[in-house]
Design a protein around this motif. Sequence first.
Motif, PDB file in Angstrom:
ATOM      1  N   GLY A  59       0.715  -1.403   0.053  1.00 19.29           N
ATOM      2  CA  GLY A  59       0.022  -0.012   0.035  1.00 19.29           C
ATOM      3  C   GLY A  59       0.880   1.188  -0.092  1.00 19.29           C
ATOM      4  O   GLY A  59       1.994   1.240   0.283  1.00 19.29           O
ATOM      5  N   SER A  60       0.054   2.193  -0.354  1.00 24.48           N
ATOM      6  CA  SER A  60       0.764   3.732  -0.328  1.00 24.48           C
ATOM      7  C   SER A  60      -0.239   4.805   0.138  1.00 24.48           C
ATOM      8  O   SER A  60      -1.324   4.604  -0.433  1.00 24.48           O
ATOM      9  N   LEU A  61       0.367   5.719   0.893  1.00 23.13           N
ATOM     10  CA  LEU A  61      -0.735   6.788   1.195  1.00 23.13           C
ATOM     11  C   LEU A  61      -0.255   8.321   0.517  1.00 23.13           C
ATOM     12  O   LEU A  61      -0.885   9.098   0.852  1.00 23.13           O
ATOM     13  N   SER A  62       0.608   8.195  -0.349  1.00 28.05           N
ATOM     14  CA  SER A  62       0.918   9.436  -0.703  1.00 28.05           C
ATOM     15  C   SER A  62       1.587   9.264  -2.094  1.00 28.05           C
ATOM     16  O   SER A  62       2.329   8.153  -2.546  1.00 28.05           O
ATOM     17  N   GLY A  63       2.096  10.334  -2.813  1.00 29.65           N
ATOM     18  CA  GLY A  63       3.121  10.283  -4.155  1.00 29.65           C
ATOM     19  C   GLY A  63       4.588   9.945  -3.591  1.00 29.65           C
ATOM     20  O   GLY A  63       5.397  10.107  -4.451  1.00 29.65           O
ATOM     21  N   GLY A  64       4.877   9.773  -2.390  1.00 28.28           N
ATOM     22  CA  GLY A  64       6.260   9.768  -1.930  1.00 28.28           C
ATOM     23  C   GLY A  64       6.508  10.777  -0.598  1.00 28.28           C
ATOM     24  O   GLY A  64       7.728  10.332   0.013  1.00 28.28           O
ATOM     25  N   CYS A  65       5.862  11.568  -0.704  1.00 28.39           N
ATOM     26  CA  CYS A  65       6.266  12.683   0.321  1.00 28.39           C
ATOM     27  C   CYS A  65       5.777  12.396   1.763  1.00 28.39           C
ATOM     28  O   CYS A  65       6.473  12.876   2.722  1.00 28.39           O
ATOM     29  N   LEU A  66       5.279  11.229   1.738  1.00 29.60           N
ATOM     30  CA  LEU A  66       4.679  11.008   3.171  1.00 29.60           C
ATOM     31  C   LEU A  66       5.020   9.574   3.847  1.00 29.60           C
ATOM     32  O   LEU A  66       4.996   9.363   4.969  1.00 29.60           O
ATOM     33  N   ILE A  71       5.298   5.071   7.817  1.00 29.19           N
ATOM     34  CA  ILE A  71       5.968   3.817   8.059  1.00 29.19           C
ATOM     35  C   ILE A  71       6.472   3.701   9.477  1.00 29.19           C
ATOM     36  O   ILE A  71       6.423   2.888  10.226  1.00 29.19           O
ATOM     37  N   ALA A  72       7.298   4.948   9.654  1.00 31.68           N
ATOM     38  CA  ALA A  72       7.976   4.794  11.159  1.00 31.68           C
ATOM     39  C   ALA A  72       6.869   5.193  12.023  1.00 31.68           C
ATOM     40  O   ALA A  72       7.383   4.284  13.183  1.00 31.68           O
ATOM     41  N   GLU A  73       6.013   5.856  12.005  1.00 29.28           N
ATOM     42  CA  GLU A  73       4.945   5.961  13.033  1.00 29.28           C
ATOM     43  C   GLU A  73       4.235   4.406  13.117  1.00 29.28           C
ATOM     44  O   GLU A  73       3.851   3.890  14.086  1.00 29.28           O
ATOM     45  N   ALA A  79       5.078  -1.392  17.700  1.00 29.04           N
ATOM     46  CA  ALA A  79       6.123  -1.841  18.648  1.00 29.04           C
ATOM     47  C   ALA A  79       5.223  -1.662  20.170  1.00 29.04           C
ATOM     48  O   ALA A  79       5.556  -2.578  21.288  1.00 29.04           O
ATOM     49  N   ASP A  80       4.327  -0.965  20.227  1.00 31.76           N
ATOM     50  CA  ASP A  80       3.578  -0.613  21.555  1.00 31.76           C
ATOM     51  C   ASP A  80       2.330  -1.299  21.517  1.00 31.76           C
ATOM     52  O   ASP A  80       1.546  -1.305  22.467  1.00 31.76           O
ATOM     53  N   GLY A  81       2.032  -1.944  20.418  1.00 39.85           N
ATOM     54  CA  GLY A  81       0.742  -2.632  20.313  1.00 39.85           C
ATOM     55  C   GLY A  81      -0.640  -1.835  20.446  1.00 39.85           C
ATOM     56  O   GLY A  81      -1.466  -2.261  21.002  1.00 39.85           O
ATOM     57  N   LEU A  82      -0.602  -0.567  20.220  1.00 34.80           N
ATOM     58  CA  LEU A  82      -1.670   0.350  20.531  1.00 34.80           C
ATOM     59  C   LEU A  82      -2.329   1.130  19.125  1.00 34.80           C
ATOM     60  O   LEU A  82      -1.537   0.944  18.097  1.00 34.80           O
ATOM     61  N   SER A  83      -3.301   1.828  19.444  1.00 39.84           N
ATOM     62  CA  SER A  83      -4.003   2.285  18.167  1.00 39.84           C
ATOM     63  C   SER A  83      -3.900   3.978  18.476  1.00 39.84           C
ATOM     64  O   SER A  83      -3.951   4.272  19.659  1.00 39.84           O
ATOM     65  N   ARG A  84      -3.790   4.522  17.566  1.00 42.76           N
ATOM     66  CA  ARG A  84      -3.845   6.041  17.643  1.00 42.76           C
ATOM     67  C   ARG A  84      -3.992   6.747  16.350  1.00 42.76           C
ATOM     68  O   ARG A  84      -3.789   6.090  15.312  1.00 42.76           O
ATOM     69  N   ARG A  85      -4.539   7.904  16.165  1.00 43.49           N
ATOM     70  CA  ARG A  85      -5.066   8.585  15.085  1.00 43.49           C
ATOM     71  C   ARG A  85      -4.232   9.947  15.073  1.00 43.49           C
ATOM     72  O   ARG A  85      -3.972  10.844  16.072  1.00 43.49           O
ATOM     73  N   ILE A  86      -3.484  10.183  13.877  1.00 41.97           N
ATOM     74  CA  ILE A  86      -2.466  11.531  13.808  1.00 41.97           C
ATOM     75  C   ILE A  86      -2.949  12.139  12.536  1.00 41.97           C
ATOM     76  O   ILE A  86      -3.120  11.485  11.514  1.00 41.97           O
ATOM     77  N   ARG A  87      -2.466  13.291  12.646  1.00 48.19           N
ATOM     78  CA  ARG A  87      -2.980  14.163  11.577  1.00 48.19           C
ATOM     79  C   ARG A  87      -1.674  14.515  10.991  1.00 48.19           C
ATOM     80  O   ARG A  87      -0.648  14.810  11.510  1.00 48.19           O
ATOM     81  N   PHE A  88      -1.574  14.335   9.816  1.00 44.65           N
ATOM     82  CA  PHE A  88      -0.318  14.681   8.956  1.00 44.65           C
ATOM     83  C   PHE A  88      -0.444  15.648   7.980  1.00 44.65           C
ATOM     84  O   PHE A  88      -1.637  15.684   7.356  1.00 44.65           O
ATOM     85  N   GLY A  89       0.442  16.682   7.480  1.00 44.56           N
ATOM     86  CA  GLY A  89       0.066  17.694   6.632  1.00 44.56           C
ATOM     87  C   GLY A  89      -0.344  18.885   7.419  1.00 44.56           C
ATOM     88  O   GLY A  89       0.091  19.270   8.605  1.00 44.56           O
ATOM     89  N   ALA A  90      -1.368  19.611   6.748  1.00 44.73           N
ATOM     90  CA  ALA A  90      -2.010  20.836   7.422  1.00 44.73           C
ATOM     91  C   ALA A  90      -2.387  20.514   8.727  1.00 44.73           C
ATOM     92  O   ALA A  90      -3.117  19.670   9.076  1.00 44.73           O
ATOM     93  N   ASP A  91      -2.027  21.604   9.695  1.00 43.97           N
ATOM     94  CA  ASP A  91      -2.316  21.531  11.206  1.00 43.97           C
ATOM     95  C   ASP A  91      -1.957  20.251  11.995  1.00 43.97           C
ATOM     96  O   ASP A  91      -2.701  19.714  12.735  1.00 43.97           O
ATOM     97  N   LEU A  99       2.979  18.246   3.437  1.00 41.46           N
ATOM     98  CA  LEU A  99       2.580  17.864   2.176  1.00 41.46           C
ATOM     99  C   LEU A  99       2.433  18.943   0.889  1.00 41.46           C
ATOM    100  O   LEU A  99       1.846  19.940   1.218  1.00 41.46           O
ATOM    101  N   PRO A 100       3.215  18.720  -0.244  1.00 41.55           N
ATOM    102  CA  PRO A 100       3.278  19.743  -1.275  1.00 41.55           C
ATOM    103  C   PRO A 100       1.767  20.377  -1.581  1.00 41.55           C
ATOM    104  O   PRO A 100       1.607  21.078  -2.067  1.00 41.55           O
ATOM    105  N   CYS A 101       0.963  18.985  -1.496  1.00 39.98           N
ATOM    106  CA  CYS A 101      -0.491  19.612  -2.088  1.00 39.98           C
ATOM    107  C   CYS A 101      -1.120  20.314  -0.949  1.00 39.98           C
ATOM    108  O   CYS A 101      -2.282  21.062  -1.438  1.00 39.98           O
ATOM    109  N   GLY A 102      -0.706  20.435   0.146  1.00 37.98           N
ATOM    110  CA  GLY A 102      -1.303  21.400   0.910  1.00 37.98           C
ATOM    111  C   GLY A 102      -2.379  21.059   2.064  1.00 37.98           C
ATOM    112  O   GLY A 102      -3.062  21.472   2.719  1.00 37.98           O
ATOM    113  N   SER A 103      -2.681  19.462   1.606  1.00 33.35           N
ATOM    114  CA  SER A 103      -3.884  18.817   2.414  1.00 33.35           C
ATOM    115  C   SER A 103      -3.263  18.349   3.971  1.00 33.35           C
ATOM    116  O   SER A 103      -2.549  18.370   4.156  1.00 33.35           O
ATOM    117  N   GLY A 104      -4.325  18.056   4.507  1.00 35.93           N
ATOM    118  CA  GLY A 104      -4.022  17.200   5.830  1.00 35.93           C
ATOM    119  C   GLY A 104      -4.782  16.073   5.794  1.00 35.93           C
ATOM    120  O   GLY A 104      -5.795  15.761   5.215  1.00 35.93           O
TER     121      GLY A 104
END
Length: 313
Positions: A59-66, A71-73, A79-91, A99-104
């Motif tokens: 799978g892939s979630l971006s054109g390569g910028c993200l 993957i590191a996250e 490693a900690d076996g947990l779930s979490r939600r994280i915003r990447f990009g704007a805000d 993100l070059p597209c300016g999205s979040g």
Amino acid sequence: MVAWPDTWRSPAPTPLHLLTAAHQRGERCALVTVLGIAGGAPRRRGAQLAVTEHGEVAGSLSGGCLDAAVIAEAHAARADGLSRRIRFGADSPYVDVVLPCGSGLDLQFDGALPIHTIDQIAAALTARTLVSLRWESATTPATLSNPEDADVVVPPSMRLLIAGASENLRAMALLAAQANIDVLALTRDQGLRQALAAAGIDAQEPVESQWPVLPIDAWTAALTLFHEHEQEVPFLRAALASPAFVVGAMGSVRAQTQRLDLLRAAGVDPTSLARLRGPFGLLSRTRDPNELAISMLAELWQHWRQFAFNEPE
């Protein structure tokens, strides 16, 4: 800084296939899902990425910028076996990931899905049914639900049944396989069957008595690439009587008229005939088998997006 394993692309056709395969091997795997998009983005809501503890990625979630940061996250969540939600990009709190597209993108990281959930996903993949995922909160892992209550609905992988001969069939089968489509090619050409099999493509000799029981479900496309249109009739009769999401045929407008006459004479009803798309392909003329394959695959994806994701043509 934690050093995570080097990544490598998985042969698994989808992230969910990698997730279930890793589980069968006794290997931990994190799943990442796009749950929200602010602005424009290269992937739709519901796009996914999976990464195993040994660095295998599908799978892939971006054109390569993200993807590297995601993957590191994902490794950290695994490693900690947990779930979490994280915003990447704007805000995003990750100010160094822009993100070059300016999205979040709001990404759900599930570091350790429950075994029963993975087993349910595996069963759905085998049965080629929808995988409907729901998250009660950002910190709880996904569970399966009814499609009406789901946050994300993942359709089965597309299957392509193609019948024909010559270099046209070879080019179409190879290109579709490169796009991770599950391909079954039917041809009487033994040399072509052997060549496709050597490329890892299921290629079989057509047996007319087997047409009514071909593996065609609602997530299957059926296409023909014949110059001898009389040979198409048994295949197309079976395909038009099936739940295939699209049935199409290569050829000119004149060939389509002749094809419809042959099918009509064979007893195919008008409603079924109206399902047959032809000439199939976005380009009116093509210069070689590869261009024809690109043209037909482009129209195929157009139908798939409309059927599987309810997107307009």
